[in-house]
Design an enzyme around this catalytic site. Structure first.
Site, PDB file in Angstrom:
ATOM      1  N   LYS A 103     -48.945 134.561 -15.341  1.00  0.00           N
ATOM      2  CA  LYS A 103     -48.004 135.606 -15.721  1.00  0.00           C
ATOM      3  C   LYS A 103     -46.617 135.015 -15.810  1.00  0.00           C
ATOM      4  O   LYS A 103     -46.259 134.137 -15.022  1.00  0.00           O
ATOM      5  CB  LYS A 103     -48.010 136.697 -14.657  1.00  0.00           C
ATOM      6  N   GLU A 138     -45.514 139.103 -20.803  1.00  0.00           N
ATOM      7  CA  GLU A 138     -44.788 140.234 -20.203  1.00  0.00           C
ATOM      8  C   GLU A 138     -43.367 140.327 -20.727  1.00  0.00           C
ATOM      9  O   GLU A 138     -42.440 139.781 -20.146  1.00  0.00           O
ATOM     10  CB  GLU A 138     -44.780 140.086 -18.673  1.00  0.00           C
ATOM     11  N   LYS A 159     -48.588 142.675 -20.818  1.00  0.00           N
ATOM     12  CA  LYS A 159     -48.173 143.455 -19.655  1.00  0.00           C
ATOM     13  C   LYS A 159     -46.919 144.237 -20.024  1.00  0.00           C
ATOM     14  O   LYS A 159     -45.800 143.741 -19.892  1.00  0.00           O
ATOM     15  CB  LYS A 159     -47.898 142.510 -18.478  1.00  0.00           C
ATOM     16  N   SER A 163     -51.243 146.400 -13.415  1.00  0.00           N
ATOM     17  CA  SER A 163     -50.899 145.126 -12.789  1.00  0.00           C
ATOM     18  C   SER A 163     -49.628 145.429 -12.000  1.00  0.00           C
ATOM     19  O   SER A 163     -48.526 145.139 -12.427  1.00  0.00           O
ATOM     20  CB  SER A 163     -50.643 144.087 -13.881  1.00  0.00           C
TER      21      SER A 163
HETATM   22  P1  13P Z   1     -43.859 146.198 -10.579  1.00  0.00           P
HETATM   23  O1  13P Z   1     -45.232 146.806 -10.642  1.00  0.00           O
HETATM   24  O2  13P Z   1     -43.218 146.278  -9.227  1.00  0.00           O
HETATM   25  O3  13P Z   1     -42.971 146.669 -11.685  1.00  0.00           O
HETATM   26  O4  13P Z   1     -44.056 144.613 -10.825  1.00  0.00           O
HETATM   27  C1  13P Z   1     -44.994 144.147 -11.705  1.00  0.00           C
HETATM   28  C2  13P Z   1     -44.703 142.749 -12.136  1.00  0.00           C
HETATM   29  O5  13P Z   1     -45.479 141.870 -12.010  1.00  0.00           O
HETATM   30  C3  13P Z   1     -43.467 142.444 -12.838  1.00  0.00           C
HETATM   31  O6  13P Z   1     -43.373 141.101 -13.215  1.00  0.00           O
END
Ligand code: 13P
Length: 336
Positions: free
Chosen positions: A147, A177, A219, A290
């Site tokens: 990630k 993401e 994501k 996630s």
């Molecule tokens: P949150 O679910 O706290 O927003 O974090 C998810 C995440 O991995 C952000 O990089």
């Protein structure tokens, strides 16, 4: 269609697709336990616990060894570098604990966010240098997906492409993401506009660079109003803003989306994900979670309470009620 200069062999593609599908298999979602040392400091501080290696070693793997009923739901865990190499309580390495429960190990591969000069507070993530060598090592050490989050649109579309390509070359399925911070008083329409602009840039860049989309996951944020917005929206409103935004921007070749919780309360994050999955619009992707904050908040408070009692010799191991499930988890200037 075959490309003249294929970057991945059919076997590599199959491995990546299999990993992506295991992550978004029905009923599965990801536990994000990859906070940087700075972020976990704030979290531990919130329960009066010192940010030392031993406390981090105790806290993070604790989340991996929750009640067996939880195993089928969150076998997928994203770890921070430190945790990948730490032993869980009981002495086994964290990846082994996850894999022994049939899970898949993920690794956070960015080196934190830095401000982008000349922008209105936008940031980018560091850590492309040496990423290929680290990915090769992480793969050997048990990681199958990665990630990396990124903000400012064009700069980060480009960073995400390089990251995705390097991961795929090393047999690691990249979660892409393009993170949007829900800061402001904008309503759903404002969020929807940003939620369509950002993935368009990202998927244009991924396609231009022939990234194998079937072996990636996205994501995204759910389309929620800004945290300072006073107007209230139902879970169905949020679903009906989120799914069309994704229709307009993300190809169905992507096997699934693993939404971040983005400061929603634990209950909101679950209710919105439920509404997204129930909405009757066409959904050609798996849609799962996630979550970091929305999975950890109650666990953290329960842990703090248990330890506060334990250090007075008053702790009886029994289920603690979730006191935080409906509290907003929004933190202004939050950095992952
Ligand atoms: P949150 O679910 O706290 O927003 O974090 C998810 C995440 O991995 C952000 O990089």
């Amino acid at each position: 269609m075959t490309y003249p200069y294929p970057a991945l062999t059919p076997e590599q593609k199959k491995e990546l697709t299999d990993i992506a599908h295991r992550i978004v298999a029905p009923g599965k979602g990801i536990l994000v336990a990859d906070e940087s040392t700075g972020s976990i400091a704030k979290r531990l501080q919130s329960i009066g616990t010192e940010n030392i290696k031993e406390n981090r070693r105790f806290h993070r793997p604790l989340l991996l060894t929750a009640d067996d009923r939880v195993n089928p739901c969150t076998g997928l865990v994203i770890l921070f570098h430190e945790t990948l190499y730490q032993k869980a309580v009981g002495g086994r390495p964290s990846p082994q604990v996850i894999k022994s429960k049939g899970g898949v190990v993920g690794i956070r591969v960015d080196k934190g966010v830095v401000p982008l000069a000349g922008t209105n507070g936008e940031t980018t993530t560091q850590g492309l240098d040496g990423l290929s060598e680290s990915c090769a090592q992480y793969k050997k050490d048990g990681a199958d997906f990665a990630k990396r989050c990124s903000l400012a649109i064009m700069e980060n579309a480009s960073v995400l492409v390089h990251y995705a390509s390097i991961c795929q070359q090393n047999g690691i399925a990249p979660i892409v993401e393009p993170e949007i911070l829900p800061v402001g008083n904008h309503d759903l329409k404002g969020s929807h506009d940003v939620a369509t602009t950002v993935p368009v840039a990202v998927y244009k860049a991924l396609s231009d660079h022939l990234i194998y989309l079937e072996g990636t996951l996205l994501k995204p944020n759910m389309v929620t109003p800004g945290y300072a917005c006073i107007q209230k929206f139902s879970n169905e409103d949020i679903a009906m803003a989120t799914v069309p935004a994704l229709h307009r921007t993300v190809p169905p070749a992507v096997p699934g989306f693993t939404f971040l919780s983005g400061g929603q309360s634990e209950e909101e994050a679950s209710a919105n994900l439920n509404a997204i999955n129930k909405c009757l619009l066409l959904k050609p992707w798996a849609l799962t979670f996630s979550y970091d904050r929305a999975l950890q908040a109650s666990a953290l408070k329960a842990w703090a309470l248990a330890n506060s009692l334990a250090c007075q010799g008053k702790y009886t191991p029994s289920g603690q009620s979730a006191v935080t499930a409906s509290e907003s988890l929004f933190i202004s200037n939050h950095a992952y």
